[in-house]
Design a protein around this motif. Sequence first.
Motif, PDB file in Angstrom:
ATOM      1  N   LYS A 191       0.839  -1.195   0.000  1.00 32.05           N
ATOM      2  CA  LYS A 191       0.000   0.000   0.000  1.00 32.05           C
ATOM      3  C   LYS A 191       0.882   1.257   0.000  1.00 32.05           C
ATOM      4  N   ALA A 192       1.972   1.224   0.769  1.00 31.01           N
ATOM      5  CA  ALA A 192       2.917   2.355   0.774  1.00 31.01           C
ATOM      6  C   ALA A 192       3.495   2.554  -0.625  1.00 31.01           C
ATOM      7  N   CYS A 193       3.798   1.462  -1.309  1.00 31.27           N
ATOM      8  CA  CYS A 193       4.298   1.562  -2.691  1.00 31.27           C
ATOM      9  C   CYS A 193       3.245   2.187  -3.605  1.00 31.27           C
ATOM     10  N   ASP A 194       1.975   1.807  -3.403  1.00 31.94           N
ATOM     11  CA  ASP A 194       0.889   2.411  -4.189  1.00 31.94           C
ATOM     12  C   ASP A 194       0.865   3.925  -3.975  1.00 31.94           C
ATOM     13  N   ASP A 235     -17.396 -17.521   5.754  1.00 30.53           N
ATOM     14  CA  ASP A 235     -17.851 -16.746   6.918  1.00 30.53           C
ATOM     15  C   ASP A 235     -17.352 -15.305   6.862  1.00 30.53           C
ATOM     16  N   MET A 236     -16.287 -15.061   6.115  1.00 28.05           N
ATOM     17  CA  MET A 236     -15.723 -13.712   5.996  1.00 28.05           C
ATOM     18  C   MET A 236     -16.298 -12.920   4.827  1.00 28.05           C
ATOM     19  N   GLU A 237     -17.247 -13.479   4.107  1.00 31.84           N
ATOM     20  CA  GLU A 237     -17.683 -12.847   2.858  1.00 31.84           C
ATOM     21  C   GLU A 237     -18.109 -11.388   3.030  1.00 31.84           C
ATOM     22  N   ALA A 238     -18.881 -11.067   4.040  1.00 34.04           N
ATOM     23  CA  ALA A 238     -19.314  -9.672   4.225  1.00 34.04           C
ATOM     24  C   ALA A 238     -18.104  -8.757   4.426  1.00 34.04           C
ATOM     25  N   ASP A 239     -17.138  -9.205   5.204  1.00 38.55           N
ATOM     26  CA  ASP A 239     -15.925  -8.408   5.424  1.00 38.55           C
ATOM     27  C   ASP A 239     -15.096  -8.306   4.148  1.00 38.55           C
ATOM     28  N   LEU A 240     -15.021  -9.396   3.404  1.00 33.67           N
ATOM     29  CA  LEU A 240     -14.282  -9.374   2.142  1.00 33.67           C
ATOM     30  C   LEU A 240     -14.915  -8.401   1.151  1.00 33.67           C
ATOM     31  N   MET A 241     -16.231  -8.351   1.138  1.00 31.33           N
ATOM     32  CA  MET A 241     -16.921  -7.451   0.209  1.00 31.33           C
ATOM     33  C   MET A 241     -16.764  -5.990   0.616  1.00 31.33           C
ATOM     34  N   ALA A 242     -16.377  -5.753   1.862  1.00 31.06           N
ATOM     35  CA  ALA A 242     -16.150  -4.385   2.330  1.00 31.06           C
ATOM     36  C   ALA A 242     -14.661  -4.031   2.354  1.00 31.06           C
ATOM     37  N   ALA A 243     -13.821  -4.972   1.933  1.00 32.55           N
ATOM     38  CA  ALA A 243     -12.371  -4.755   1.962  1.00 32.55           C
ATOM     39  C   ALA A 243     -11.942  -3.812   0.846  1.00 32.55           C
ATOM     40  N   LYS A 244     -10.756  -3.240   1.022  1.00 27.65           N
ATOM     41  CA  LYS A 244     -10.168  -2.463  -0.069  1.00 27.65           C
ATOM     42  C   LYS A 244     -10.004  -3.400  -1.258  1.00 27.65           C
ATOM     43  N   LYS A 245     -10.288  -2.916  -2.437  1.00 32.46           N
ATOM     44  CA  LYS A 245     -10.372  -3.758  -3.623  1.00 32.46           C
ATOM     45  C   LYS A 245      -9.031  -4.121  -4.245  1.00 32.46           C
ATOM     46  N   ASP A 246      -7.967  -3.407  -3.882  1.00 33.02           N
ATOM     47  CA  ASP A 246      -6.724  -3.590  -4.625  1.00 33.02           C
ATOM     48  C   ASP A 246      -6.122  -4.984  -4.481  1.00 33.02           C
TER      49      ASP A 246
END
Length: 166
Positions: A9-12, A98-109
């Motif tokens: 992310k720092a590189c981005d 079980d993490m799907e909701a969190d994954l869908m709210a994660a940063k997309k990169d």
Amino acid sequence: TAMGLLVLKACDFREKGYDAKKIHDKIEKLVPKVSTTFVLNSLEYLHKGGRCSGVARFGANILGIKPSIAVDNATGALDVAKKYRGKISKVVMDYVKDMEADLMAAKKDRVFITHSGCDKEIVDNVKEYLKSLNRFDEIIETRAGGVISSHCGPGTLGVLFIDGKN
């Protein structure tokens, strides 16, 4: 791997032309948003490292319990997030779903799949599931380092990402 997420992310940010101070400030704000969880195939290695009692290890083995462990970003402590039962191939998919909701709210990169010697088929199934979410620009598979592998043992798998919620 969690640190790797922040480094990338720092590189981005660097590629966007941000100066060192701005990159530092942005990364500091992201630290508590890194989701670091994983599921263990057994408690054997936690027991050998003194992080789990013999009674807990014995009970987990008898009952076929495979815990999901989450890192508390505020303290760095490891806590049991959920307990699963069954074959590791099923447990890993239950853990990821079980993490799907969190994954869908994660940063997309990007999202990481980090493991300590899981069967290729298990890792491939997780990768396919993550692809099916049509969420992430990049899915990166990494092998866990020596410290994680020796504490958690073979068959450990984690999915790590940065929470995209404000």
